[in-house]
Enzyme design. Structure first.
Site, mmCIF file in Angstrom:
data_model
loop_
_atom_site.group_PDB
_atom_site.id
_atom_site.type_symbol
_atom_site.label_atom_id
_atom_site.label_comp_id
_atom_site.label_asym_id
_atom_site.label_seq_id
_atom_site.Cartn_x
_atom_site.Cartn_y
_atom_site.Cartn_z
ATOM 1 N N THR A 102 4.183 1.026 2.586
ATOM 2 C CA THR A 102 4.896 2.290 2.812
ATOM 3 C C THR A 102 6.367 2.144 2.465
ATOM 4 O O THR A 102 6.955 3.021 1.824
ATOM 5 C CB THR A 102 4.750 2.737 4.287
ATOM 6 O OG1 THR A 102 3.366 2.727 4.623
ATOM 7 C CG2 THR A 102 5.304 4.121 4.507
ATOM 8 N N LYS A 150 -0.438 10.093 1.042
ATOM 9 C CA LYS A 150 -1.117 9.117 1.897
ATOM 10 C C LYS A 150 -2.454 9.791 2.237
ATOM 11 O O LYS A 150 -2.550 10.530 3.229
ATOM 12 C CB LYS A 150 -0.263 8.864 3.162
ATOM 13 C CG LYS A 150 -0.908 7.975 4.194
ATOM 14 C CD LYS A 150 -0.690 6.498 3.958
ATOM 15 C CE LYS A 150 -1.471 5.651 4.936
ATOM 16 N NZ LYS A 150 -1.278 4.192 4.725
ATOM 17 N N GLY A 192 -2.366 3.521 -0.467
ATOM 18 C CA GLY A 192 -3.719 3.290 0.051
ATOM 19 C C GLY A 192 -3.679 3.075 1.551
ATOM 20 O O GLY A 192 -2.730 3.472 2.236
#
Ligand SMILES: Nc1ncnc2c1ncn2[C@@H]1O[C@H](COP(=O)(O)OP(=O)(O)OP(=O)(O)O)[C@@H](O)[C@H]1O
Ligand SMILES: [Mg+2]
Length: 242
Positions: free
Chosen positions: A23, A44, A123
């Site tokens: 992130t 996301k 992911g």
């Protein structure tokens, strides 16, 4: 999985594990591109371990990613599928009695693509994390057909995790953009940490996009990305990656 999402320019950011810095790096790259004037979207698709708010479940990853861009798109679009328990989505779908809705993901992604020139997708966990009984993160990545970036740790243990991830990405027929070594201690005296990057590059026959130092000034809760992190990520020509 027979899903194919909208074809678009961007990156799929995965990692060798949970907590490796996906992130932070996805957000930092989005910030760099946005500041350059590129309309950059963030996505996301699935988040677990979401916090419960009056507005429902909220992913802190999605909040961070949103703050790194100038997007007006809401968190519902940036993160369409949410679970409360901090576990793999497959474990959550049973416990929370809801299934991951891939059509919802496709629709949200289509909206993001239509409003941006470039999209950065994060992911969840690592690539073999199960989403359903049949579908894991690698299968999800295939549906995007974006170049894949692997975020890896710098310390002991990373060679094994990174080479396994590289093999799986290549076997799936995805384009591997390269590896980012994250959290490198610039003053390290640790032999493994000093040698890992070169070994991964050689044995994995992979491009090391950059080595991101550990920067203690980073505070994701306050949306602060350390300057050293941005500096190392600015060295990469993201828009050239195919
Ligand atoms: N280079 C760095 N310097 C300082 N702190 C870092 C660095 N990289 C990651 N961190 C810290 O490590 C923690 C985990 O990072 P992050 O949330 O980006 O990981 P993740 O791979 O996205 O995790 P998840 O699997 O939960 O999505 C955060 O607190 C972040 O601030
Ligand atoms: Mg994350």
């Amino acid at each position: 999985m027979e899903y194919h999402f909208t074809k678009h320019k961007g990156l799929f950011i995965t990692g060798t594990d949970t907590g490796v810095g996906k992130t932070l790096i996805a957000g930092a790259v989005a910030k760099i591109l946005s500041q350059k004037g590129k309309k950059t979207g963030v996505f996301k698709p699935i988040a677990t371990g979401c916090k419960k708010t009056r507005q429902g479940l909220v992913s802190e990853d999605a909040e961070f990613l949103k703050r790194c861009t100038n997007t007006e798109l809401g968190l519902e679009i940036i993160n369409p599928v949410k679970f409360a328990k901090p576990a793999a989505p497959f474990a959550c779908e049973k416990a929370e009695n809801r299934k991951t809705d891939f059509v919802k993901i496709a629709v949200a992604y289509g909206q993001i693509c239509s409003k941006n020139d470039y999209v950065i997708v994060e992911g969840i966990g690592g690539i073999r994390v199960p989403i359903t009984k049949e579908i894991d993160v690698l299968e999800l990545a295939k549906a995007f057909s974006l170049p894949v970036v692997i975020v890896a740790r710098s310390k002991l243990g990373t060679i094994n995790h990174t080479l396994l991830t590289i093999d799986a990405v290549r076997q799936a027929g995805l384009s591997l953009a390269g590896v980012i070594i994250n959290g490198y201690d610039e003053k390290t005296k640790d032999f493994a940490e000093k040698t890992n990057t070169r070994i991964i590059q050689k044995l994995g026959k992979v491009k090391i996009l950059t080595v991101v130092p550990f920067d203690k000034k980073t505070n994701m809760k306050k949306f602060i990305i350390g300057r050293k992190i941005l500096k190392s990520l600015k060295k990469v020509n993201w828009l050239k990656i195919k």
